[in-house]
Scaffold this active site. Structure first.
Site, PDB file in Angstrom:
ATOM      1  N   SER A 139       0.851  -1.178   0.000  1.00 61.17           N
ATOM      2  CA  SER A 139       0.000   0.000   0.000  1.00 61.17           C
ATOM      3  C   SER A 139       0.895   1.240   0.000  1.00 61.17           C
ATOM      4  O   SER A 139       1.868   1.303  -0.751  1.00 61.17           O
ATOM      5  CB  SER A 139      -0.938  -0.040   1.212  1.00 61.17           C
ATOM      6  OG  SER A 139      -1.814   1.063   1.217  1.00 61.17           O
ATOM      7  N   TYR A 153      -4.411   8.861  -6.086  1.00 60.77           N
ATOM      8  CA  TYR A 153      -3.471   7.834  -5.629  1.00 60.77           C
ATOM      9  C   TYR A 153      -3.928   7.275  -4.289  1.00 60.77           C
ATOM     10  O   TYR A 153      -3.966   6.055  -4.082  1.00 60.77           O
ATOM     11  CB  TYR A 153      -2.073   8.424  -5.524  1.00 60.77           C
ATOM     12  CG  TYR A 153      -1.014   7.451  -5.057  1.00 60.77           C
ATOM     13  CD1 TYR A 153      -0.664   6.357  -5.841  1.00 60.77           C
ATOM     14  CD2 TYR A 153      -0.356   7.630  -3.841  1.00 60.77           C
ATOM     15  CE1 TYR A 153       0.318   5.458  -5.429  1.00 60.77           C
ATOM     16  CE2 TYR A 153       0.619   6.751  -3.413  1.00 60.77           C
ATOM     17  CZ  TYR A 153       0.951   5.664  -4.207  1.00 60.77           C
ATOM     18  OH  TYR A 153       1.910   4.775  -3.788  1.00 60.77           O
ATOM     19  N   LYS A 157      -5.207   3.350  -3.079  1.00 61.13           N
ATOM     20  CA  LYS A 157      -4.632   2.611  -1.961  1.00 61.13           C
ATOM     21  C   LYS A 157      -5.651   2.375  -0.849  1.00 61.13           C
ATOM     22  O   LYS A 157      -5.624   1.341  -0.176  1.00 61.13           O
ATOM     23  CB  LYS A 157      -3.404   3.355  -1.423  1.00 61.13           C
ATOM     24  CG  LYS A 157      -2.243   3.413  -2.414  1.00 61.13           C
ATOM     25  CD  LYS A 157      -1.752   2.018  -2.817  1.00 61.13           C
ATOM     26  CE  LYS A 157      -0.513   2.082  -3.676  1.00 61.13           C
ATOM     27  NZ  LYS A 157       0.011   0.743  -4.040  1.00 61.13           N
TER      28      LYS A 157
END
Length: 285
Positions: A139, A153, A157
């Site tokens: 992650s 982004y 994650k």
């Protein structure tokens, strides 16, 4: 150099041609393990000659589900088993949420979430029958909290971590472990290869302030340190669900958690007032 592991393992690592993936592959090989390296440009020639008999290189685009299934099956057929599967392949898109095109937003999720999902599914079909194994989901510190320009982004994650929490509970009944690894800053090409949105003029002052903050507070480490930590992780018989890598990630995890707890506590009365059991309304019966 590390001592050989008590029992040599077989790894499947995506994104293993560079960055954290390559550092981990090298560390595993150096202690006597075998590694299936999967990446768009995977080749065994980039590893030391004395290790190549323990390397299986597969060119792989993780967004291609059928290719992922085939690569996983080939690794199992070649080595006979898999002990650790590492979902490391990923990329980074930076920009303000308003600036993202549909294509850019979908592309970020395709690699970081859907690619990891396809690898996880393919891995479970083998590890479940095997009755053992460990999946490492790489992650990011960006999953601890989202910040200006990291929104998409972070979203990818956050999605990876939500899926992985459920996977960990589902996999446990088959003897398979899952750990979410949250790296801070490491010297890889994640930043140099990232995609950036076209800057919108209204966000120029915010961008300037972010650049100032990053210039003052950026901390990046050698990827080999992350690899060493992950070897320690898989050697543990009771690995955690989450592991933060680096002081920055560790400190942020605590700071964000405390902030959330304080906010929930401050709004407790409003939260509790929103719940009061009543008979099921006729309209939803």
């Amino acid at each position: 150099m590390r001592q050989p592991s008590p029992s040599p393992r077989t790894w499947f690592i995506t994104g293993a041609s560079r960055g954290l993936g390559r550092a981990l592959a090298l560390a595993a090989l150096e202690r006597g393990d075998s590694v299936a390296v999967a990446a768009r440009s995977a080749t065994a020639d980039t590893f030391a000659a004395e290790h190549r008999d323990r390397v299986l290189a597969r060119s792989l685009d993780v967004t291609d589900k059928s290719a992922v299934d085939a690569a996983m099956a080939a690794a199992v057929a070649h080595f006979g088993r898999l002990d650790v599967v590492v979902n490391n392949a990923g990329n980074m898109s930076m920009g303000m949420i308003e600036e993202f095109t549909e294509e850019q937003a979908r592309a970020q999720l395709e690699v970081n979430f859907f690619g990891a999902l396809w690898v996880s599914q393919a891995a479970m079909s083998h590890l479940r029958r095997q009755g053992s194994g460990h999946i490492l989901q790489i992650s990011s510190i960006a999953a601890l909290g989202a910040f200006p320009s990291t929104g998409m982004y972070s979203a990818s994650k956050f999605a990876l971590e939500g899926m992985s929490e459920a996977l960990a509970m589902e996999a446990a009944s088959f003897g398979v472990k899952v750990t979410i690894v949250q790296p801070g800053g490491f010297w890889t090409d994640l930043y140099t290869n990232m995609v950036s949105t076209s800057p919108a003029e209204p966000y120029a002052p915010l961008r300037a302030e972010l650049e100032r903050q990053w210039a003052e507070g950026s901390v990046d480490s050698d990827p080999r340190l992350a690899a060493e930590a992950m070897l320690t992780l898989v050697d543990n018989e009771a690995p955690p669900l989450r592991l933060a890598l680096g002081s920055m990630a560790y400190d942020l995890a605590h700071a964000v958690s405390r902030q959330r707890i304080d906010t929930w506590a401050a709004w407790e009365q409003v939260s509790r007032a929103a719940e009061h059991a009543v008979p099921q309304p006729e309209a939803v019966r």
